[in-house]
Design a protein around this motif. Sequence first.
Motif, PDB file in Angstrom:
ATOM      1  N   PHE A  90      49.107  39.026  27.470  1.00  0.00           N
ATOM      2  CA  PHE A  90      49.264  38.412  29.013  1.00  0.00           C
ATOM      3  C   PHE A  90      50.208  38.112  28.526  1.00  0.00           C
ATOM      4  N   GLU A  91      51.333  38.320  30.334  1.00  0.00           N
ATOM      5  CA  GLU A  91      52.778  37.716  30.145  1.00  0.00           C
ATOM      6  C   GLU A  91      52.783  36.550  31.327  1.00  0.00           C
ATOM      7  N   ARG A  92      53.486  35.459  30.962  1.00  0.00           N
ATOM      8  CA  ARG A  92      53.369  34.438  32.287  1.00  0.00           C
ATOM      9  C   ARG A  92      54.494  34.912  33.094  1.00  0.00           C
ATOM     10  N   ASP A  93      55.342  35.385  32.258  1.00  0.00           N
ATOM     11  CA  ASP A  93      56.555  36.273  34.173  1.00  0.00           C
ATOM     12  C   ASP A  93      55.810  36.689  34.725  1.00  0.00           C
ATOM     13  N   LEU A 139      72.130  32.534  11.677  1.00  0.00           N
ATOM     14  CA  LEU A 139      71.655  34.147  10.810  1.00  0.00           C
ATOM     15  C   LEU A 139      71.634  35.152  11.691  1.00  0.00           C
ATOM     16  N   GLY A 140      71.072  34.907  12.771  1.00  0.00           N
ATOM     17  CA  GLY A 140      70.399  36.269  13.997  1.00  0.00           C
ATOM     18  C   GLY A 140      69.283  36.831  13.706  1.00  0.00           C
ATOM     19  N   ARG A 141      68.522  36.276  12.583  1.00  0.00           N
ATOM     20  CA  ARG A 141      66.942  37.151  12.144  1.00  0.00           C
ATOM     21  C   ARG A 141      66.056  36.420  12.330  1.00  0.00           C
ATOM     22  N   GLY A 142      65.749  35.582  13.455  1.00  0.00           N
ATOM     23  CA  GLY A 142      64.630  35.463  14.205  1.00  0.00           C
ATOM     24  C   GLY A 142      63.586  37.058  14.735  1.00  0.00           C
ATOM     25  N   ALA A 143      64.497  37.823  16.226  1.00  0.00           N
ATOM     26  CA  ALA A 143      64.087  38.206  16.142  1.00  0.00           C
ATOM     27  C   ALA A 143      63.618  39.065  14.803  1.00  0.00           C
ATOM     28  N   ASN A 144      63.687  39.730  14.327  1.00  0.00           N
ATOM     29  CA  ASN A 144      64.057  40.458  12.669  1.00  0.00           C
ATOM     30  C   ASN A 144      62.680  40.042  12.406  1.00  0.00           C
ATOM     31  N   VAL A 145      62.453  38.711  11.834  1.00  0.00           N
ATOM     32  CA  VAL A 145      61.510  38.243  11.285  1.00  0.00           C
ATOM     33  C   VAL A 145      60.353  38.085  12.059  1.00  0.00           C
ATOM     34  N   ILE A 199      59.801  40.279  22.033  1.00  0.00           N
ATOM     35  CA  ILE A 199      59.418  40.731  21.527  1.00  0.00           C
ATOM     36  C   ILE A 199      58.962  41.420  19.497  1.00  0.00           C
ATOM     37  N   GLY A 200      58.089  40.229  19.913  1.00  0.00           N
ATOM     38  CA  GLY A 200      56.912  40.378  18.872  1.00  0.00           C
ATOM     39  C   GLY A 200      55.682  40.799  19.259  1.00  0.00           C
ATOM     40  N   GLY A 201      55.165  40.557  20.015  1.00  0.00           N
ATOM     41  CA  GLY A 201      53.806  40.665  21.099  1.00  0.00           C
ATOM     42  C   GLY A 201      54.252  42.247  21.711  1.00  0.00           C
ATOM     43  N   LYS A 231      49.644  33.080  32.738  1.00  0.00           N
ATOM     44  CA  LYS A 231      50.274  31.942  31.884  1.00  0.00           C
ATOM     45  C   LYS A 231      49.052  31.814  31.519  1.00  0.00           C
ATOM     46  N   LEU A 232      48.600  31.341  29.742  1.00  0.00           N
ATOM     47  CA  LEU A 232      47.863  31.068  29.188  1.00  0.00           C
ATOM     48  C   LEU A 232      47.765  29.432  29.494  1.00  0.00           C
ATOM     49  N   ASP A 233      46.460  28.606  29.705  1.00  0.00           N
ATOM     50  CA  ASP A 233      46.313  27.684  30.075  1.00  0.00           C
ATOM     51  C   ASP A 233      45.950  26.915  27.636  1.00  0.00           C
ATOM     52  N   ASN A 265      71.292  45.721  23.408  1.00  0.00           N
ATOM     53  CA  ASN A 265      70.624  45.083  24.953  1.00  0.00           C
ATOM     54  C   ASN A 265      69.307  44.323  24.513  1.00  0.00           C
ATOM     55  N   ARG A 266      69.628  42.853  24.493  1.00  0.00           N
ATOM     56  CA  ARG A 266      67.926  42.832  24.538  1.00  0.00           C
ATOM     57  C   ARG A 266      67.050  43.328  26.026  1.00  0.00           C
ATOM     58  N   ALA A 267      67.572  43.390  26.674  1.00  0.00           N
ATOM     59  CA  ALA A 267      67.021  43.751  28.281  1.00  0.00           C
ATOM     60  C   ALA A 267      66.560  45.471  28.417  1.00  0.00           C
ATOM     61  N   LEU A 301      71.160  41.541  20.749  1.00  0.00           N
ATOM     62  CA  LEU A 301      70.222  41.004  19.064  1.00  0.00           C
ATOM     63  C   LEU A 301      71.345  42.016  18.332  1.00  0.00           C
ATOM     64  N   HIS A 302      71.318  40.701  17.409  1.00  0.00           N
ATOM     65  CA  HIS A 302      71.172  41.507  16.426  1.00  0.00           C
ATOM     66  C   HIS A 302      70.388  42.143  14.937  1.00  0.00           C
ATOM     67  N   LEU A 303      69.796  43.509  14.534  1.00  0.00           N
ATOM     68  CA  LEU A 303      68.497  44.033  14.265  1.00  0.00           C
ATOM     69  C   LEU A 303      69.054  44.795  12.871  1.00  0.00           C
ATOM     70  N   GLY A 359      55.654  35.299  15.502  1.00  0.00           N
ATOM     71  CA  GLY A 359      57.593  35.409  15.257  1.00  0.00           C
ATOM     72  C   GLY A 359      57.942  33.313  15.455  1.00  0.00           C
ATOM     73  N   ASP A 360      58.752  33.130  16.781  1.00  0.00           N
ATOM     74  CA  ASP A 360      58.667  32.432  17.467  1.00  0.00           C
ATOM     75  C   ASP A 360      58.075  31.223  17.421  1.00  0.00           C
ATOM     76  N   ALA A 361      56.518  31.615  17.936  1.00  0.00           N
ATOM     77  CA  ALA A 361      55.229  30.616  18.095  1.00  0.00           C
ATOM     78  C   ALA A 361      55.536  29.758  16.171  1.00  0.00           C
TER      79      ALA A 361
HETATM   80  C1  LIG Z   1      71.510  32.791  21.459  1.00  0.00           C
HETATM   81  C2  LIG Z   1      70.102  33.628  20.266  1.00  0.00           C
HETATM   82  C3  LIG Z   1      70.569  34.413  19.706  1.00  0.00           C
HETATM   83  C4  LIG Z   1      69.626  35.328  19.138  1.00  0.00           C
HETATM   84  N1  LIG Z   1      70.202  35.755  18.584  1.00  0.00           N
HETATM   85  C5  LIG Z   1      69.102  36.968  17.654  1.00  0.00           C
HETATM   86  C6  LIG Z   1      69.917  37.829  16.368  1.00  0.00           C
HETATM   87  O1  LIG Z   1      70.849  38.374  17.002  1.00  0.00           O
HETATM   88  N2  LIG Z   1      69.208  38.685  15.757  1.00  0.00           N
HETATM   89  C7  LIG Z   1      67.672  37.713  15.674  1.00  0.00           C
HETATM   90  O2  LIG Z   1      67.279  38.371  15.043  1.00  0.00           O
HETATM   91  N3  LIG Z   1      67.870  37.081  16.552  1.00  0.00           N
HETATM   92  C8  LIG Z   1      68.201  36.229  17.492  1.00  0.00           C
HETATM   93  N4  LIG Z   1      67.319  35.491  18.455  1.00  0.00           N
HETATM   94  C9  LIG Z   1      65.977  35.178  17.447  1.00  0.00           C
HETATM   95  C10 LIG Z   1      64.758  35.694  18.933  1.00  0.00           C
HETATM   96  O3  LIG Z   1      65.743  35.347  20.413  1.00  0.00           O
HETATM   97  C11 LIG Z   1      64.294  35.262  18.650  1.00  0.00           C
HETATM   98  O4  LIG Z   1      63.655  34.967  17.062  1.00  0.00           O
HETATM   99  C12 LIG Z   1      63.065  36.383  18.938  1.00  0.00           C
HETATM  100  O5  LIG Z   1      62.926  36.267  20.291  1.00  0.00           O
HETATM  101  C13 LIG Z   1      61.179  35.660  19.263  1.00  0.00           C
HETATM  102  O6  LIG Z   1      60.258  37.434  18.921  1.00  0.00           O
HETATM  103  P1  LIG Z   1      59.337  36.074  19.475  1.00  0.00           P
HETATM  104  O7  LIG Z   1      59.076  37.711  20.319  1.00  0.00           O
HETATM  105  O8  LIG Z   1      58.518  35.846  19.106  1.00  0.00           O
HETATM  106  O9  LIG Z   1      58.974  35.391  20.934  1.00  0.00           O
HETATM  107  P2  LIG Z   1      60.175  35.435  22.726  1.00  0.00           P
HETATM  108  O10 LIG Z   1      60.756  36.836  22.917  1.00  0.00           O
HETATM  109  O11 LIG Z   1      60.623  34.210  23.080  1.00  0.00           O
HETATM  110  O12 LIG Z   1      58.558  35.750  23.239  1.00  0.00           O
HETATM  111  C14 LIG Z   1      57.921  35.271  23.800  1.00  0.00           C
HETATM  112  C15 LIG Z   1      57.248  35.495  25.535  1.00  0.00           C
HETATM  113  O13 LIG Z   1      56.187  34.683  25.504  1.00  0.00           O
HETATM  114  C16 LIG Z   1      55.789  34.530  26.982  1.00  0.00           C
HETATM  115  N5  LIG Z   1      55.418  33.381  27.216  1.00  0.00           N
HETATM  116  C17 LIG Z   1      55.280  32.284  26.879  1.00  0.00           C
HETATM  117  N6  LIG Z   1      54.327  31.043  26.778  1.00  0.00           N
HETATM  118  C18 LIG Z   1      53.628  31.866  27.604  1.00  0.00           C
HETATM  119  C19 LIG Z   1      51.929  31.608  28.001  1.00  0.00           C
HETATM  120  N7  LIG Z   1      51.463  30.076  28.176  1.00  0.00           N
HETATM  121  N8  LIG Z   1      51.518  32.343  28.319  1.00  0.00           N
HETATM  122  C20 LIG Z   1      51.960  33.522  28.355  1.00  0.00           C
HETATM  123  N9  LIG Z   1      52.844  34.263  27.760  1.00  0.00           N
HETATM  124  C21 LIG Z   1      53.781  33.231  27.672  1.00  0.00           C
HETATM  125  C22 LIG Z   1      57.212  34.260  27.068  1.00  0.00           C
HETATM  126  O14 LIG Z   1      57.358  34.432  28.764  1.00  0.00           O
HETATM  127  C23 LIG Z   1      58.096  35.446  25.886  1.00  0.00           C
HETATM  128  O15 LIG Z   1      57.861  36.582  27.053  1.00  0.00           O
HETATM  129  C24 LIG Z   1      68.519  34.739  19.160  1.00  0.00           C
HETATM  130  C25 LIG Z   1      68.762  34.121  20.003  1.00  0.00           C
HETATM  131  C26 LIG Z   1      69.205  32.906  20.454  1.00  0.00           C
HETATM  132  C27 LIG Z   1      68.317  31.949  21.783  1.00  0.00           C
END
Ligand SMILES: Cc1cc2nc3c(=O)[nH]c(=O)nc-3n(C[C@H](O)[C@H](O)[C@H](O)COP(=O)(O)OP(=O)(O)OC[C@H]3O[C@@H](n4cnc5c(N)ncnc54)[C@H](O)[C@@H]3O)c2cc1C
Length: 403
Positions: free
Chosen positions: A29-32, A338-344, A10-12, A134-136, A113-115, A44-46, A328-330
């Motif tokens: 660059f995405e590993r999938d 709190l449903g905030r990770g994606a928002n941040v 989401i963040g990237g 996939k980054l090494d 819907n996340r997808a 996802l709640h935004l 992001g989550d990194a």
């Molecule tokens: C059950 C659940 C419910 C949630 N509900 C909410 C919500 O309602 N609202 C909200 O704000 N947040 C919610 N979150 C949190 C939210 O999902 C995450 O904070 C958000 O997805 C983070 O986005 P991101 O882009 O940082 O990471 P991600 O979305 O995890 O994306 C990381 C990407 O990097 C790719 N990747 C990983 N390693 C490598 C590599 N070595 N090389 C290349 N690619 C790589 C992955 O395949 C992935 O596509 C929820 C989380 C969970 C588990």
Amino acid sequence: MTIIIIGAGIGGLCLAQMLKKNGMNVQVFERDANASDRPQGYRLHLDADGISAIKESLPEKLFELFELTSTNPLAYTTILDTALKLKRRFPIDEYSKTEHHIERGVARHLNVNRATLREILLTGLDDICYYGAKLDHYEADEKGITAFFEDGRIIKGDLLIGADGAGSVVRKQRAPEAKLMDSGARAIYGRIKLEDARKVLPQLCIADVFTAASDARKLILGVGPIIFPVRPESAAQSLGLDRTLNEQHDYVGCIISGRKEFFGSDDTEVRKKTSDELQQMAIELLSDWPSEASSVPAAGEKGSFFYIEMNSSIPFDLKPHHNVTLLGDAIHNMTPSLGRGANVALKDAVLLGKELIEVALGKKELVNSLADYEREMTEYGFNVVRHSAEMGTKLLGQDPLTE
Ligand SMILES: Cc1cc2nc3c(=O)[nH]c(=O)nc-3n(C[C@H](O)[C@H](O)[C@H](O)COP(=O)(O)OP(=O)(O)OC[C@H]3O[C@@H](n4cnc5c(N)ncnc54)[C@H](O)[C@@H]3O)c2cc1C
């Protein structure tokens, strides 16, 4: 400036959209193996942070597509008793500590819907998004960065951004001092078709952003609706876009969450369970509650259940770096209490995007832009990690954050 983003999450993708819209040279660059290689999860709640970031980064028509396919729930987090009778409704900004959004006059909440969100964020990026990458590891020096991928690919650039989620390879190298802790909380997550959900849930649960019932052990049954105002498969055409989103149906996301001990003593064993076995485990976990509760996971879609292990970042001081950063989550992974990770993550993307545009315009040095971004991002990001941990401890029995 050539910008390399690791991770098409989401963040990237939000950052890639913003940089591309501003004519910058960016590659993701995405590993999938491809865009639909892996299920993306459900609701996802935004909040205002996420929605305004998406608005700022997407071309206008794509933002319209985002709005057409997002659920407009009532802005409440609702608490029920174990018989699914109403106890209390909180305005969601009070619950998720986003009252400052109201003060800014921008309070707004959507369930997406996340997808579908990811498909929208990927639109128009075909020429800059690379899969099976996939980054090494990377190398960084004064001249630039070199990214080494598991398939042997080697890519050079001026700036590397780790948007690669909770298990970030970039973070492990950029900030080896960063630590994740096991939060002690676990969950089983699935979904219920809307027509089946209406039979087992009170109407409020289908109207509000999120509804949770819990018991004295802090075991939680949570639900949140996805009702598409316009079907994703026809929404893009209705806007004249040359794009078709995948078909989706309305549903209610369903999570059963609590201390890891409730789910068995060994994560490796639970990970092996099938969706049917996890659904059965969810039903049994609620067997002490009135029967209304266990009928909720029992109504779930076959094949939709999976297991979630919840970790949390431990806040730390990120040392500055001249050409590698994180978002992001990194950098600030948190439990979903709190449903905030994606928002941040989305907020980070726009903050970093604005800094990089300043650099491209020659108004700022890259090193100063990265330092300013990281100072602000770690301050608000780690504060949300702390708030999520506090709420998780109160509601799910999450272990307190060890700072
Ligand atoms: C059950 C659940 C419910 C949630 N509900 C909410 C919500 O309602 N609202 C909200 O704000 N947040 C919610 N979150 C949190 C939210 O999902 C995450 O904070 C958000 O997805 C983070 O986005 P991101 O882009 O940082 O990471 P991600 O979305 O995890 O994306 C990381 C990407 O990097 C790719 N990747 C990983 N390693 C490598 C590599 N070595 N090389 C290349 N690619 C790589 C992955 O395949 C992935 O596509 C929820 C989380 C969970 C588990």
